[in-house]
Design a protein around this motif. Sequence first.
Motif, PDB file in Angstrom:
ATOM      1  N   VAL A 130      49.792  17.484  17.905  1.00 50.16           N
ATOM      2  CA  VAL A 130      48.852  16.763  18.766  1.00 50.16           C
ATOM      3  C   VAL A 130      48.592  17.545  20.051  1.00 50.16           C
ATOM      4  CG1 VAL A 130      48.563  14.670  20.165  1.00 50.16           C
ATOM      5  CG2 VAL A 130      49.338  14.488  17.805  1.00 50.16           C
ATOM      6  N   VAL A 131      49.649  18.063  20.655  1.00 54.03           N
ATOM      7  CA  VAL A 131      49.493  18.844  21.885  1.00 54.03           C
ATOM      8  C   VAL A 131      48.679  20.109  21.606  1.00 54.03           C
ATOM      9  CG1 VAL A 131      50.726  20.209  23.616  1.00 54.03           C
ATOM     10  CG2 VAL A 131      51.536  17.923  23.021  1.00 54.03           C
ATOM     11  N   ALA A 132      48.964  20.783  20.505  1.00 58.47           N
ATOM     12  CA  ALA A 132      48.216  21.999  20.160  1.00 58.47           C
ATOM     13  C   ALA A 132      46.739  21.680  19.955  1.00 58.47           C
ATOM     14  CB  ALA A 132      48.799  22.633  18.902  1.00 58.47           C
ATOM     15  N   ARG A 133      46.464  20.587  19.292  1.00 62.43           N
ATOM     16  CA  ARG A 133      45.069  20.176  19.062  1.00 62.43           C
ATOM     17  C   ARG A 133      44.389  19.830  20.381  1.00 62.43           C
ATOM     18  NH1 ARG A 133      46.107  17.051  14.859  1.00 62.43           N
ATOM     19  NH2 ARG A 133      46.342  15.158  16.059  1.00 62.43           N
ATOM     20  N   ALA A 134      45.085  19.151  21.270  1.00 63.03           N
ATOM     21  CA  ALA A 134      44.510  18.771  22.564  1.00 63.03           C
ATOM     22  C   ALA A 134      44.223  19.998  23.422  1.00 63.03           C
ATOM     23  CB  ALA A 134      45.448  17.820  23.302  1.00 63.03           C
ATOM     24  N   CYS A 135      45.046  21.017  23.295  1.00 59.00           N
ATOM     25  CA  CYS A 135      44.849  22.232  24.091  1.00 59.00           C
ATOM     26  C   CYS A 135      43.606  22.997  23.663  1.00 59.00           C
ATOM     27  CB  CYS A 135      46.076  23.135  23.992  1.00 59.00           C
ATOM     28  SG  CYS A 135      47.507  22.460  24.856  1.00 59.00           S
TER      29      CYS A 135
ATOM     30  N   GLU B 235      40.766  21.514  22.927  1.00 59.25           N
ATOM     31  CA  GLU B 235      39.597  20.786  23.389  1.00 59.25           C
ATOM     32  C   GLU B 235      39.170  21.304  24.764  1.00 59.25           C
ATOM     33  OE1 GLU B 235      40.551  16.649  23.309  1.00 59.25           O
ATOM     34  OE2 GLU B 235      40.985  16.669  21.169  1.00 59.25           O
ATOM     35  N   THR B 236      37.893  21.211  25.031  1.00 60.54           N
ATOM     36  CA  THR B 236      37.385  21.619  26.332  1.00 60.54           C
ATOM     37  C   THR B 236      36.698  20.436  27.006  1.00 60.54           C
ATOM     38  OG1 THR B 236      35.307  22.363  25.341  1.00 60.54           O
ATOM     39  CG2 THR B 236      37.028  24.014  25.608  1.00 60.54           C
TER      40      THR B 236
END
Length: 80
Positions: A52-57, A59-60
């Motif tokens: 989840v954190v990797a996916r959120a990182c 995003e822009t």
Amino acid sequence: MTDCGCEKARRDLEEYLRNEVCKTQHADIAEHLEHCPACQDEALVATTLTEVVARACKETAPEELRDQVLARLRAVQASH
């Protein structure tokens, strides 16, 4: 191989999931996880959180929000 126990498995879980432990430790933790539902749950939570954190990182922020934040930062810097 020997079961390393919950305490060691949980202590080294993050390193295990990132493949940052030696082969012996990896095998011991893997064996423990096969037989311990509580530690399996911990591993699932850690893996899910990392994903989840990797996916959120990736995003822009919208360009308008970025411009507003930069303008506010410049205003604060100018006043100090």
